[in-house]
Design a protein around this motif. Structure first.
Motif, PDB file in Angstrom:
ATOM      1  N   ILE A 142      30.640  40.157  36.027  1.00  0.00           N
ATOM      2  CA  ILE A 142      29.668  39.053  35.995  1.00  0.00           C
ATOM      3  C   ILE A 142      29.528  38.421  37.374  1.00  0.00           C
ATOM      4  CG2 ILE A 142      29.178  36.777  35.012  1.00  0.00           C
ATOM      5  CD1 ILE A 142      30.702  37.713  32.496  1.00  0.00           C
ATOM      6  N   GLY A 143      30.660  38.233  38.050  1.00  0.00           N
ATOM      7  CA  GLY A 143      30.639  37.587  39.350  1.00  0.00           C
ATOM      8  C   GLY A 143      29.858  38.360  40.389  1.00  0.00           C
ATOM      9  N   TYR A 144      30.082  39.671  40.456  1.00  0.00           N
ATOM     10  CA  TYR A 144      29.359  40.482  41.441  1.00  0.00           C
ATOM     11  C   TYR A 144      27.864  40.514  41.144  1.00  0.00           C
ATOM     12  CZ  TYR A 144      32.973  42.474  44.443  1.00  0.00           C
ATOM     13  OH  TYR A 144      33.951  42.648  45.394  1.00  0.00           O
ATOM     14  N   ILE A 145      27.513  40.626  39.882  1.00  0.00           N
ATOM     15  CA  ILE A 145      26.089  40.657  39.533  1.00  0.00           C
ATOM     16  C   ILE A 145      25.434  39.330  39.896  1.00  0.00           C
ATOM     17  CG2 ILE A 145      24.447  40.743  37.610  1.00  0.00           C
ATOM     18  CD1 ILE A 145      26.320  42.768  36.263  1.00  0.00           C
ATOM     19  N   ALA A 146      26.101  38.213  39.555  1.00  0.00           N
ATOM     20  CA  ALA A 146      25.530  36.893  39.850  1.00  0.00           C
ATOM     21  C   ALA A 146      25.390  36.672  41.349  1.00  0.00           C
ATOM     22  CB  ALA A 146      26.417  35.804  39.235  1.00  0.00           C
ATOM     23  N   VAL A 151      39.950  39.939  33.995  1.00  0.00           N
ATOM     24  CA  VAL A 151      39.658  40.170  35.415  1.00  0.00           C
ATOM     25  C   VAL A 151      38.464  41.094  35.567  1.00  0.00           C
ATOM     26  CG1 VAL A 151      40.538  41.252  37.527  1.00  0.00           C
ATOM     27  CG2 VAL A 151      42.016  39.727  36.198  1.00  0.00           C
ATOM     28  N   ARG A 152      38.402  42.126  34.734  1.00  0.00           N
ATOM     29  CA  ARG A 152      37.274  43.069  34.816  1.00  0.00           C
ATOM     30  C   ARG A 152      35.956  42.386  34.466  1.00  0.00           C
ATOM     31  NH1 ARG A 152      41.368  46.369  32.542  1.00  0.00           N
ATOM     32  NH2 ARG A 152      40.564  46.146  30.418  1.00  0.00           N
ATOM     33  N   ARG A 153      35.980  41.515  33.464  1.00  0.00           N
ATOM     34  CA  ARG A 153      34.747  40.793  33.092  1.00  0.00           C
ATOM     35  C   ARG A 153      34.336  39.820  34.192  1.00  0.00           C
ATOM     36  NH1 ARG A 153      37.469  40.305  27.947  1.00  0.00           N
ATOM     37  NH2 ARG A 153      36.671  41.839  26.453  1.00  0.00           N
ATOM     38  N   LEU A 154      35.313  39.113  34.754  1.00  0.00           N
ATOM     39  CA  LEU A 154      35.006  38.182  35.840  1.00  0.00           C
ATOM     40  C   LEU A 154      34.383  38.914  37.021  1.00  0.00           C
ATOM     41  CD1 LEU A 154      38.196  35.897  35.896  1.00  0.00           C
ATOM     42  CD2 LEU A 154      35.903  35.249  35.141  1.00  0.00           C
ATOM     43  N   TYR A 159      32.245  34.257  40.068  1.00  0.00           N
ATOM     44  CA  TYR A 159      32.674  35.010  41.249  1.00  0.00           C
ATOM     45  C   TYR A 159      33.833  34.295  41.941  1.00  0.00           C
ATOM     46  CZ  TYR A 159      32.624  37.706  45.539  1.00  0.00           C
ATOM     47  OH  TYR A 159      33.005  38.504  46.590  1.00  0.00           O
ATOM     48  N   GLY A 160      33.794  32.962  41.965  1.00  0.00           N
ATOM     49  CA  GLY A 160      34.896  32.213  42.550  1.00  0.00           C
ATOM     50  C   GLY A 160      36.197  32.473  41.818  1.00  0.00           C
ATOM     51  N   LEU A 161      36.140  32.504  40.483  1.00  0.00           N
ATOM     52  CA  LEU A 161      37.342  32.790  39.693  1.00  0.00           C
ATOM     53  C   LEU A 161      37.843  34.210  39.962  1.00  0.00           C
ATOM     54  CD1 LEU A 161      36.298  31.146  36.289  1.00  0.00           C
ATOM     55  CD2 LEU A 161      37.917  30.245  37.987  1.00  0.00           C
ATOM     56  N   TYR A 162      36.901  35.142  40.115  1.00  0.00           N
ATOM     57  CA  TYR A 162      37.303  36.510  40.417  1.00  0.00           C
ATOM     58  C   TYR A 162      37.954  36.602  41.803  1.00  0.00           C
ATOM     59  CZ  TYR A 162      37.137  41.489  41.403  1.00  0.00           C
ATOM     60  OH  TYR A 162      37.485  42.779  41.748  1.00  0.00           O
TER      61      TYR A 162
END
Length: 287
Positions: free
Chosen positions: A216-220, A210-213, A274-277
Motif C-alpha cells: 500500500i505504501g509504495y503504491i500510494a 509488513v508486506r501489506r504496509l 509508507y511511513g509505517l513501512y
C-alpha cells in the motif's frame, strides 16, 4: 654497476591498485556495524517525515490549519514540537549516513546482490542508488536548515526554480522531460508495490502486516510522486511556475477536485502507510 636486486627496488603502486584500495576502504566503512546502525536510523527519520506529511494532508482536508504537506512542512512541524530540534539534528546525521551508504552502493554495487555485478541490471541499480543518495543529502540539508531555525518551504523554492528555468525555451523542454522522468519514478514505485518486488530488498522472515504496509505504501507514494511530475509538466505547458510546488501542490490540487476531502484523506493515509513501512525497513532492509 647499479644494484638491480628486485627485492631492493622501490615499490610502485598502479592507479588501479589505488582505486581498488579506495573501493576497499569505502566498502569497509559501508559495512561497519556502527555505520549501518546509524544509516538504518535514516529509515526511521524518513518514516517520521512521511507520517507528518500524511497528517498534514489529512489536516488540510478537514480545514484544520495551514502547513505544507511535504518534506519541509513535516520538518517545520517537527521543529515546533518539544525536542523537535534535537530530533532534527539526529535526522541530519542519519540522512547523511543513509546518503553515504547509497553512494557506496552506487560505487561498489549492492552487497546484497553480488550476482548482478557487471550486468545492465546492476548498472541500473547503481544509478538508482546514486539518485536515492542525492535525495537523502537533500533531506539532510533541509533538516539542517530547520534545526538551525532557517528552514525554507520546498514548494516556494520549487516554484522559484521553475520560474527561472522557464525563461528559456530549452528550460521549458527540460522541465517537461523532468516531469516525465518524475512520473516514471512514480510509476516504478506503483509497480514495485503492486508486484511486491520490494520484498527483494528485505532479509529475514517478514509478517503479512509488513508486506501489506509495503504494498500500500509504495503504491500510494508512487501515485503522489507521479502527481508531482504531472504538475511540473502542467506548469511548463501553461507557463505557470506557481503550479510546480512539489508534493504540497499535488495534495492541494487533489483536495480541490470533486470529493477532494475523501481523496486527500486517502492520499494522506497512503503516505502514513509508507511511513509505517519505513520503520519496518529500518529493521529488515538488506545493507
Amino acid at each position: 654497476m647499479p644494484d638491480t636486486n628486485p627485492a631492493q627496488a622501490p615499490a610502485t603502486r598502479s592507479p588501479s591498485a589505488s582505486s581498488d584500495n579506495s573501493s576497499s576502504t569505502l566498502g569497509r566503512i559501508a559495512q561497519n556495524s556502527v555505520f549501518e546502525r546509524f544509516a538504518r536510523t535514516g529509515f526511521i527519520m524518513s518514516g517520521i517525515v512521511h507520517l507528518l506529511i500524511g497528517y498534514i494532508a489529512i489536516r488540510i482536508a478537514f480545514g484544520g490549519g495551514g502547513g505544507a504537506a511535504d518534506q519541509s512542512g513535516a520538518m517545520a512541524e517537527l521543529a515546533a514540537k518539544p525536542g523537535g530540534t534535537v530530533a532534527l539534528w539526529i535526522g541530519v546525521v542519519a540522512f547523511v549516513l543513509m546518503a553515504l551508504w547509497r553512494v557506496a552502493e552506487a560505487v561498489l554495487g549492492s552487497a546484497s546482490k553480488p550476482d548482478a555485478d557487471g550486468t545492465m541490471h546492476q548498472v541500473i541499480d547503481r544509478i538508482k542508488a546514486f539518485s536515492v543518495g542525492v535525495v537523502y543529502f537533500a533531506f539532510a540539508l533541509s533538516a539542517l536548515g530547520f534545526a538551525r531555525g532557517h528552514g525554507k518551504s520546498s514548494g516556494g523554492q520549487n516554484a522559484g526554480l521553475t520560474a527561472r528555468v522557464m525563461q528559456h525555451t530549452a528550460g521549458t523542454i527540460a522541465l517537461i522531460i523532468g516531469g516525465l522522468i518524475i512520473i516514471a519514478i512514480g510509476g516504478y514505485h506503483v509497480y514495485k508495490g503492486a508486484s511486491r518486488n520490494f520484498l527483494d530488498d528485505l532479509e529475514g522472515a517478514t509478517s503479512a502486516l509488513v508486506r501489506r504496509l509495503g504494498m500500500i505504501g509504495y503504491i500510494a507514494k508512487g501515485l503522489a510522486v507521479a502527481a508531482v511530475g504531472a504538475l511540473v509538466i502542467l506548469a511548463a505547458i501553461q507557463s505557470k511556475p506557481d503550479k510546480a510546488t512539489g508534493l504540497d501542490g499535488a495534495f492541494k490540487t487533489l483536495g480541490a477536485q470533486p470529493y477532494g476531502v475523501v481523496l486527500l484523506v486517502v492520499a494522506g493515509l497512503g503516505i502514513i502507510t509508507y511511513g509505517l513501512y519505513s520503520f519496518a525497513m529500518a529493521r529488515y532492509v538488506k545493507m
